[in-house]
Enzyme design. Structure first.
Site, PDB file in Angstrom:
ATOM      1  CD  GLU A  77      -2.584  -1.190   2.681  1.00  0.00           C
ATOM      2  OE1 GLU A  77      -2.536  -0.180   3.421  1.00  0.00           O
ATOM      3  OE2 GLU A  77      -3.188  -2.225   2.981  1.00  0.00           O
ATOM      4  CB  CYS A  90       2.586   7.075   3.717  1.00  0.00           C
ATOM      5  SG  CYS A  90       2.953   5.813   4.962  1.00  0.00           S
ATOM      6  CB  CYS A  97       5.592  -5.791   8.907  1.00  0.00           C
ATOM      7  SG  CYS A  97       6.792  -5.103  10.089  1.00  0.00           S
ATOM      8  CB  CYS A 101       3.633  -4.226  16.372  1.00  0.00           C
ATOM      9  SG  CYS A 101       5.407  -3.830  16.309  1.00  0.00           S
ATOM     10  CB  CYS A 104       0.802  -2.952  13.457  1.00  0.00           C
ATOM     11  SG  CYS A 104       1.263  -2.595  11.757  1.00  0.00           S
ATOM     12  CB  CYS A 331      -0.001   0.980   7.748  1.00  0.00           C
ATOM     13  SG  CYS A 331       1.180   0.087   6.757  1.00  0.00           S
TER      14      CYS A 331
END
Length: 356
Positions: A77, A90, A97, A101, A104, A331
């Site tokens: 994205e 951004c 990822c 976390c 997220c 995100c």
């Protein structure tokens, strides 16, 4: 490639100018290249790296969030945002990822792979062209800022990210000519990589995604904290400031009843001031929640108390303007939605081994 085709070196300069200055990879627009074999040359040297899956708009057309498919069907994205005095992109540096976390959306997807330098740079080119072509409300403008706050941990894809930054800040025809001071690289706390970045000679802004000032809580929120503790991270951030002269941004997502206590604001101030004054700026961020998540934004009065506590202690503090909350702005939400849509509806879930 040019040697193999027996083409003069100045053709590379022409291609570079088309890409970085004219913001195009359309061979039809490159009339200064020989017509014979032009389409093949452009396709090989400037291949299509991003395919638009869909783009959503918010904030009256001032925000555009795009979901892209890469050559191997990995999804990333990017978000383009127009403000009164700047236009900010951004970008993503990884598909997914690996930092895990829990609050997220991207972190819960896991890591598919690192993006290449070219895939990162192509996000910038497309956004710069969108600005020029007036796709944001307010008419044509110029892309001025890039922040590595999209999908992925930028410093876990160190070399590709640094090479992409160099292309962003190099003047044409080698790059887009952005100011390094308008490029921000974020990290959840890869201390050796922060120290390495400080030696690159790139005065970019470092943004540290802290989210908790105490190791007990940060171990839960940011799993990498088990490797490099809060004190080690803030020490490295201070070293970055000393080496570059660039004030460090401390990012702090305010999560209701988790990390938004007044005493944690005071502890954060104490930790930062213990390393001196004038080297940091804190950005509290109202959490943009993901559907079905227990993590949500702090109440406004709690946010106000947190901010007042920091400011009273003498810490420069600015609440981050959130964008795109009505278009899955957090995100990773669009990619997560795409994955959910693509998943089999019945039977054993399909599992694909990520590329090695």
């Amino acid at each position: 490639m040019l040697r193999e085709k027996d083409l003069p070196a100045f053709r590379a300069d022409q291609l570079s100018r088309h890409y970085f200055s004219h913001l195009t990879r359309d061979d039809a627009a490159m009339s200064d290249l020989p017509a014979s074999g032009r389409d093949e040359l452009v396709a090989e040297l400037l291949p299509q790296l991003l395919t638009e899956v869909h783009t959503l708009q918010a904030d009256g057309g001032a925000t555009r969030k795009a979901l892209w498919s890469l050559f191997d069907d990995a999804k990333v994205e990017s978000v383009l945002m127009r403000y009164s005095e700047r236009a900010t992109l951004c970008v993503s540096s990884q598909a997914g990822c690996g930092m895990a976390c829990p609050f997220c959306a991207t972190g819960q997807q896991g890591l598919t792979r690192n993006l290449s330098t070219a895939e990162i740079v192509e996000q910038v080119r497309v956004a710069a062209a969108a600005c020029r072509d007036g796709l944001l409300t307010g008419g044509p403008t110029r892309l001025t800022n890039v922040v590595f706050m999209g999908m992925g941990e930028p410093l876990a894809n160190y070399r590709a990210v640094v090479n992409a930054v160099r292309r962003m800040v190099e003047p044409s025809p080698a790059g887009f000519g952005l100011s390094a001071r308008n490029v921000t690289v974020s990290t959840v706390g890869l201390v050796p990589a922060i120290d390495k970045l400080a030696k690159e000679g790139l005065p970019v802004t470092l943004a540290v995604s802290l989210h908790a000032p105490d190791d007990g809580l940060r171990d839960e929120l940011i799993p990498i904290n088990s490797r490099w503790k809060v004190g080690e991270l803030l020490d490295s951030a201070r070293r970055y400031f000393d080496a570059t002269g660039r004030r460090v941004s401390i990012e702090y997502a305010l999560i209701r009843d988790i990390n938004d206590h007044q005493w944690r604001a005071q502890l954060l101030a104490d930790e930062l001031l213990a390393r001196g004054k004038g080297w940091i700026h804190v950005n509290p961020i109202p959490l943009n929640p993901t559907p079905g998540s227990k993590w949500t934004a702090s109440d406004p009065h709690v946010e106000d108390t947190f901010v007042r506590t920091l400011r009273k202690a003498g810490i420069p503090t600015t609440v981050r303007d959130t964008r795109g909350s009505d278009i899955d702005g957090a995100c990773g939400q669009l990619a997560a939605e795409q994955l959910a849509t693509a998943a089999p509806k019945v039977g054993v879930p399909e599992v694909k081994e990520p590329p090695r």
